[in-house]
Design a protein around this motif. Sequence first.
Motif, PDB file in Angstrom:
ATOM      1  N   THR A  80       0.836  -1.206   0.000  1.00 51.61           N
ATOM      2  CA  THR A  80       0.000   0.000   0.000  1.00 51.61           C
ATOM      3  C   THR A  80       0.867   1.252   0.000  1.00 51.61           C
ATOM      4  O   THR A  80       0.637   2.173  -0.788  1.00 51.61           O
ATOM      5  CB  THR A  80      -0.935  -0.009   1.224  1.00 51.61           C
ATOM      6  N   LYS A  81       1.869   1.281   0.858  1.00 46.57           N
ATOM      7  CA  LYS A  81       2.764   2.444   0.940  1.00 46.57           C
ATOM      8  C   LYS A  81       3.498   2.666  -0.383  1.00 46.57           C
ATOM      9  O   LYS A  81       3.602   3.793  -0.860  1.00 46.57           O
ATOM     10  CB  LYS A  81       3.763   2.255   2.077  1.00 46.57           C
ATOM     11  N   TYR A  84       1.149   3.927  -3.098  1.00 43.60           N
ATOM     12  CA  TYR A  84       0.910   5.360  -2.877  1.00 43.60           C
ATOM     13  C   TYR A  84       2.073   6.187  -3.417  1.00 43.60           C
ATOM     14  O   TYR A  84       1.879   7.193  -4.096  1.00 43.60           O
ATOM     15  CB  TYR A  84       0.702   5.615  -1.383  1.00 43.60           C
ATOM     16  N   LEU A  92      -3.318   0.607  -4.745  1.00 42.70           N
ATOM     17  CA  LEU A  92      -3.503   1.189  -3.412  1.00 42.70           C
ATOM     18  C   LEU A  92      -4.865   0.814  -2.845  1.00 42.70           C
ATOM     19  O   LEU A  92      -4.981   0.343  -1.717  1.00 42.70           O
ATOM     20  CB  LEU A  92      -3.351   2.706  -3.483  1.00 42.70           C
ATOM     21  N   SER A  96      -5.392  -1.869   0.197  1.00 38.77           N
ATOM     22  CA  SER A  96      -5.991  -1.250   1.386  1.00 38.77           C
ATOM     23  C   SER A  96      -7.303  -1.909   1.759  1.00 38.77           C
ATOM     24  O   SER A  96      -7.558  -2.178   2.938  1.00 38.77           O
ATOM     25  CB  SER A  96      -6.234   0.243   1.145  1.00 38.77           C
ATOM     26  N   TYR A 115      -3.406   6.513   3.960  1.00 36.51           N
ATOM     27  CA  TYR A 115      -3.234   6.765   2.527  1.00 36.51           C
ATOM     28  C   TYR A 115      -4.523   7.142   1.812  1.00 36.51           C
ATOM     29  O   TYR A 115      -4.513   7.363   0.606  1.00 36.51           O
ATOM     30  CB  TYR A 115      -2.552   5.570   1.857  1.00 36.51           C
TER      31      TYR A 115
END
Length: 116
Positions: A80-81, A84, A92, A96, A115
């Motif tokens: 996810t990071k 982003y 993402l 998430s 995020y």
Amino acid sequence: NDSMLFTAVDQINRGDPTVIVNPEQRSLVAALNLQAGKKAMEMSDYLSALSFFEYGISFLQERHWQQDYDLSLELFNCSTKSAYAVGDQDKLKLRSDEVLAFGRCFEDKLIVLYYF
């Protein structure tokens, strides 16, 4: 040595995850991808990091949220990071949503909420 880690994990990833049937070996390969992805993030190479995290996710077992929760959570949070950071909104949202669905407590879900 970071370059050896990247080379070894890249070679493993060139294979098909379904050929590894041993659950412990699948978890090991997923963990190696997590380690390589974190190293790539340290070097600000988020595109490579995302690739490693996604490969790691592909090596997880079918019931990974129940059988390998901590590894799954870390791979999905890191994916996810990285998504982003590279602007991959579809990835993402996909990753998430899965953390939000399978996270066991609010603290486990908190990282991905950042995020949005």
